[in-house]
Structure formats: C-alpha cells, structure tokens
Design a protein around this motif. Structure first.
Motif, PDB file in Angstrom:
ATOM      1  N   VAL A   1       0.591  -0.923  -0.580  1.00 23.09           N
ATOM      2  CA  VAL A   1       0.323  -0.053  -0.266  1.00 23.09           C
ATOM      3  C   VAL A   1       0.841   1.223  -0.232  1.00 23.09           C
ATOM      4  N   ALA A   2       2.119   1.206   1.160  1.00 18.26           N
ATOM      5  CA  ALA A   2       2.748   2.666   0.670  1.00 18.26           C
ATOM      6  C   ALA A   2       3.719   2.898  -0.608  1.00 18.26           C
ATOM      7  N   ARG A   3       4.491   1.686  -1.131  1.00 21.43           N
ATOM      8  CA  ARG A   3       4.859   1.465  -2.083  1.00 21.43           C
ATOM      9  C   ARG A   3       3.587   1.833  -3.417  1.00 21.43           C
ATOM     10  N   TYR A   4       2.892   1.304  -2.807  1.00 23.65           N
ATOM     11  CA  TYR A   4       1.643   1.908  -4.204  1.00 23.65           C
ATOM     12  C   TYR A   4       1.377   3.348  -4.401  1.00 23.65           C
ATOM     13  N   MET A   5       1.462   3.581  -3.919  1.00 23.45           N
ATOM     14  CA  MET A   5       0.679   5.440  -2.361  1.00 23.45           C
ATOM     15  C   MET A   5       2.221   6.355  -3.810  1.00 23.45           C
ATOM     16  N   TYR A   6       3.229   5.858  -2.883  1.00 19.88           N
ATOM     17  CA  TYR A   6       4.471   6.629  -3.262  1.00 19.88           C
ATOM     18  C   TYR A   6       4.998   6.637  -5.044  1.00 19.88           C
ATOM     19  N   ASP A   7       4.915   5.509  -5.484  1.00 22.66           N
ATOM     20  CA  ASP A   7       5.210   5.186  -7.319  1.00 22.66           C
ATOM     21  C   ASP A   7       3.606   5.971  -7.575  1.00 22.66           C
ATOM     22  N   MET A   8       2.158   6.302  -7.367  1.00 20.66           N
ATOM     23  CA  MET A   8       1.351   7.269  -7.978  1.00 20.66           C
ATOM     24  C   MET A   8       1.881   8.496  -7.803  1.00 20.66           C
ATOM     25  N   LEU A   9       2.638   8.787  -6.427  1.00 20.23           N
ATOM     26  CA  LEU A   9       2.715  10.097  -6.635  1.00 20.23           C
ATOM     27  C   LEU A   9       3.940  10.792  -7.657  1.00 20.23           C
ATOM     28  N   THR A  10       5.069   9.251  -7.642  1.00 24.23           N
ATOM     29  CA  THR A  10       6.367   9.748  -7.962  1.00 24.23           C
ATOM     30  C   THR A  10       6.719   9.126  -9.422  1.00 24.23           C
ATOM     31  N   LEU A  11       6.304   8.410  -9.977  1.00 22.42           N
ATOM     32  CA  LEU A  11       6.612   7.985 -11.117  1.00 22.42           C
ATOM     33  C   LEU A  11       5.967   8.832 -12.094  1.00 22.42           C
ATOM     34  N   GLU A  12       6.833   9.026 -13.180  1.00 21.90           N
ATOM     35  CA  GLU A  12       6.013   9.700 -14.533  1.00 21.90           C
ATOM     36  C   GLU A  12       4.937   9.140 -14.908  1.00 21.90           C
ATOM     37  N   ARG A  13       4.784   7.814 -15.189  1.00 20.92           N
ATOM     38  CA  ARG A  13       4.021   7.057 -15.583  1.00 20.92           C
ATOM     39  C   ARG A  13       2.884   5.756 -14.647  1.00 20.92           C
ATOM     40  N   LYS A  14       1.593   6.310 -14.641  1.00 12.64           N
ATOM     41  CA  LYS A  14       0.669   5.563 -13.344  1.00 12.64           C
ATOM     42  C   LYS A  14       0.995   4.224 -13.779  1.00 12.64           C
ATOM     43  N   PRO A  15       1.270   4.127 -12.583  1.00  8.72           N
ATOM     44  CA  PRO A  15       0.895   2.209 -12.344  1.00  8.72           C
ATOM     45  C   PRO A  15       0.057   2.136 -12.872  1.00  8.72           C
ATOM     46  N   LYS A  16      -0.161   0.212 -12.981  1.00 10.27           N
ATOM     47  CA  LYS A  16      -1.118  -0.347 -13.731  1.00 10.27           C
ATOM     48  C   LYS A  16      -1.010  -1.202 -13.461  1.00 10.27           C
ATOM     49  N   LEU A  17      -0.542  -2.107 -12.893  1.00 12.23           N
ATOM     50  CA  LEU A  17      -0.678  -3.566 -12.065  1.00 12.23           C
ATOM     51  C   LEU A  17       0.200  -3.906 -10.910  1.00 12.23           C
ATOM     52  N   TYR A  18       0.290  -4.214  -9.750  1.00 12.88           N
ATOM     53  CA  TYR A  18       0.954  -4.986  -8.946  1.00 12.88           C
ATOM     54  C   TYR A  18       0.428  -6.561  -8.027  1.00 12.88           C
ATOM     55  N   TRP A  19       0.861  -7.655  -8.321  1.00  9.05           N
ATOM     56  CA  TRP A  19       0.786  -8.669  -8.226  1.00  9.05           C
ATOM     57  C   TRP A  19       1.643  -9.060  -6.880  1.00  9.05           C
ATOM     58  N   ILE A  20       0.145 -10.049  -6.384  1.00 12.84           N
ATOM     59  CA  ILE A  20       0.423 -10.853  -4.793  1.00 12.84           C
ATOM     60  C   ILE A  20       0.670 -12.081  -5.128  1.00 12.84           C
ATOM     61  N   ILE A  21       2.429 -12.957  -5.279  1.00 14.54           N
ATOM     62  CA  ILE A  21       2.165 -14.059  -4.946  1.00 14.54           C
ATOM     63  C   ILE A  21       3.264 -14.871  -4.506  1.00 14.54           C
ATOM     64  N   GLY A  22       1.792 -16.159  -4.159  1.00 14.13           N
ATOM     65  CA  GLY A  22       1.728 -16.727  -2.779  1.00 14.13           C
ATOM     66  C   GLY A  22       1.990 -18.464  -3.452  1.00 14.13           C
TER      67      GLY A  22
ATOM     68  N   THR B   1      -8.510  -0.387  -8.265  1.00 20.47           N
ATOM     69  CA  THR B   1      -8.599   1.010  -7.459  1.00 20.47           C
ATOM     70  C   THR B   1      -9.348   2.005  -7.775  1.00 20.47           C
ATOM     71  N   ASN B   2      -9.563   2.953  -6.953  1.00 16.39           N
ATOM     72  CA  ASN B   2     -10.811   4.044  -8.229  1.00 16.39           C
ATOM     73  C   ASN B   2      -9.299   4.583  -8.783  1.00 16.39           C
ATOM     74  N   ASP B   3      -8.172   5.033  -9.124  1.00 19.80           N
ATOM     75  CA  ASP B   3      -7.720   5.740  -9.822  1.00 19.80           C
ATOM     76  C   ASP B   3      -7.681   4.031 -10.953  1.00 19.80           C
ATOM     77  N   GLY B   4      -7.657   3.599 -11.010  1.00 12.86           N
ATOM     78  CA  GLY B   4      -7.254   2.237 -12.583  1.00 12.86           C
ATOM     79  C   GLY B   4      -6.835   1.123 -12.299  1.00 12.86           C
ATOM     80  N   VAL B   5      -5.813   1.212 -10.672  1.00 11.62           N
ATOM     81  CA  VAL B   5      -4.735   0.502 -10.580  1.00 11.62           C
ATOM     82  C   VAL B   5      -5.428  -1.439 -10.356  1.00 11.62           C
ATOM     83  N   GLU B   6      -5.020  -2.044 -10.248  1.00  8.72           N
ATOM     84  CA  GLU B   6      -4.909  -3.454 -10.184  1.00  8.72           C
ATOM     85  C   GLU B   6      -4.001  -3.845  -9.773  1.00  8.72           C
ATOM     86  N   ILE B   7      -4.388  -4.837  -8.171  1.00 11.25           N
ATOM     87  CA  ILE B   7      -4.105  -5.797  -7.522  1.00 11.25           C
ATOM     88  C   ILE B   7      -4.254  -7.233  -7.663  1.00 11.25           C
TER      89      ILE B   7
END
Length: 172
Positions: free
Chosen positions: A37-58, A89-95
């Motif tokens: 969650v913290a890194r997703y928010m950090y990426d949203m604020l700092t990356l030039e390109r909005k993140p699109k996808l995060y995986w949780i692999i088990g 998420t509301n901003d279109g990022v998929e987890i």
C-alpha cells in the motif's frame, strides 16, 4: 526498520529487490501488505507513468490471500475469496493475487511491483519468473518475505546475497 527499507528502494537503479525474513508469527504478511500500500501510493505520486498492476504471488492462493487481506485492510476495502482475488482501485490500478503452484502462470504481464508472500515456499523457477517479470520495467520492484524454516527453493541463499554488495540490486 521501515526507513531503511524505503531508503534502499529510493533509487531503483541501486536496489529494486528486497527480501525480508522472520520466524512464524513475526508479522511478515502484515508488513508486506503495508509495504504494498505504501509503495503503491509512493509510485502514484512519483512515477512519470501511472502504475497499472501489482501482483501478490504466493506458493498457493492461501499464502497470497494473507497479504491481500492486510493490504485491503490498510485501504479499508475487503473483497474477494480464497482463490484469485482482484481489486481495482478508484484510479484504475489493479492488485491481483497469483498462485506459484503453476509457475507458467507467472507470465504475460508486466507488473509495476510484486509482493512475494511466503516466498520461502516458492520453487526456484517461481523466483526466476518473478524476477524476470520486473526486469521488463525500469521502475518495477520486488518485495518478498518468508521463513528460513520453510525454505524450499533457495530463499536463504537469496537472503544471504542481499546481505552484502551484489550486482542483482538485491537487499535483505
């Protein structure tokens, strides 16, 4: 200790992979969900390109589900079942949760970040494929946690590599 983790990830050219180890009940799943969650928010604020996808692999969906529920607890959203779970998420990022039981499923897409849930239970091939997925984007990252007691695919050896200088951009 979280300050040192974020310091390591501040320059992804220096470090884009982190392995955390601890015993049973040491809050690894909680911390991984918090990190996502913290890194997703950090990426949203700092990356030039909005993140699109995060995986949780088990190693299986059960392992991935723990981190998934913690992440959504921090986001104040809970949805999904014990099999594959997806949140947009509301901003279109998929987890999305992924099972490493069939390593060929760790393919096709290029996630902005990967959480490795109970990565000590992964096969060496699941690790290799996960690292290969983040190699495709210059700002993608990998955060894995696990226990040495359940090491099935070289987790302890990878942790040891991250303890010193290395060319893999890995810290532990």
């Amino acid at each position: 200790e979280w300050v040192s983790v974020f310091d390591d990830f501040a320059d992804l050219q220096y470090c884009n992979k982190f392995i955390a180890a601890g015993g049973e009940g040491s809050a690894k799943s909680h911390d991984a969900g918090l990190f996502l969650v913290a890194r997703y928010m950090y990426d949203m604020l700092t990356l030039e390109r909005k993140p699109k996808l995060y995986w949780i692999i088990g190693a299986d969906y059960e392992d991935a589900y723990k981190e998934f529920t913690y992440a959504f607890e921090f986001l104040e959203v809970v949805r999904g079942g014990r099999d594959q779970c997806i949140l947009t998420t509301n901003d279109g990022v998929e987890i999305r949760t992924i099972s490493a039981k069939d390593e060929t499923k760790i393919a096709r897409e290029e996630p902005d970040g990967i959480i490795g849930a109970e990565a000590s239970r992964w096969s060496a091939e699941a690790f290799r494929r996960s690292i290969g997925r983040i190699a495709r984007l210059p700002y993608a990252w990998f955060f894995a946690s696990g226990s040495f007691e359940s090491d099935e695919g070289g987790f302890h050896a990878r942790f040891e590599v991250g303890q010193g200088d290395n060319s893999q951009r890995l810290r532990s």
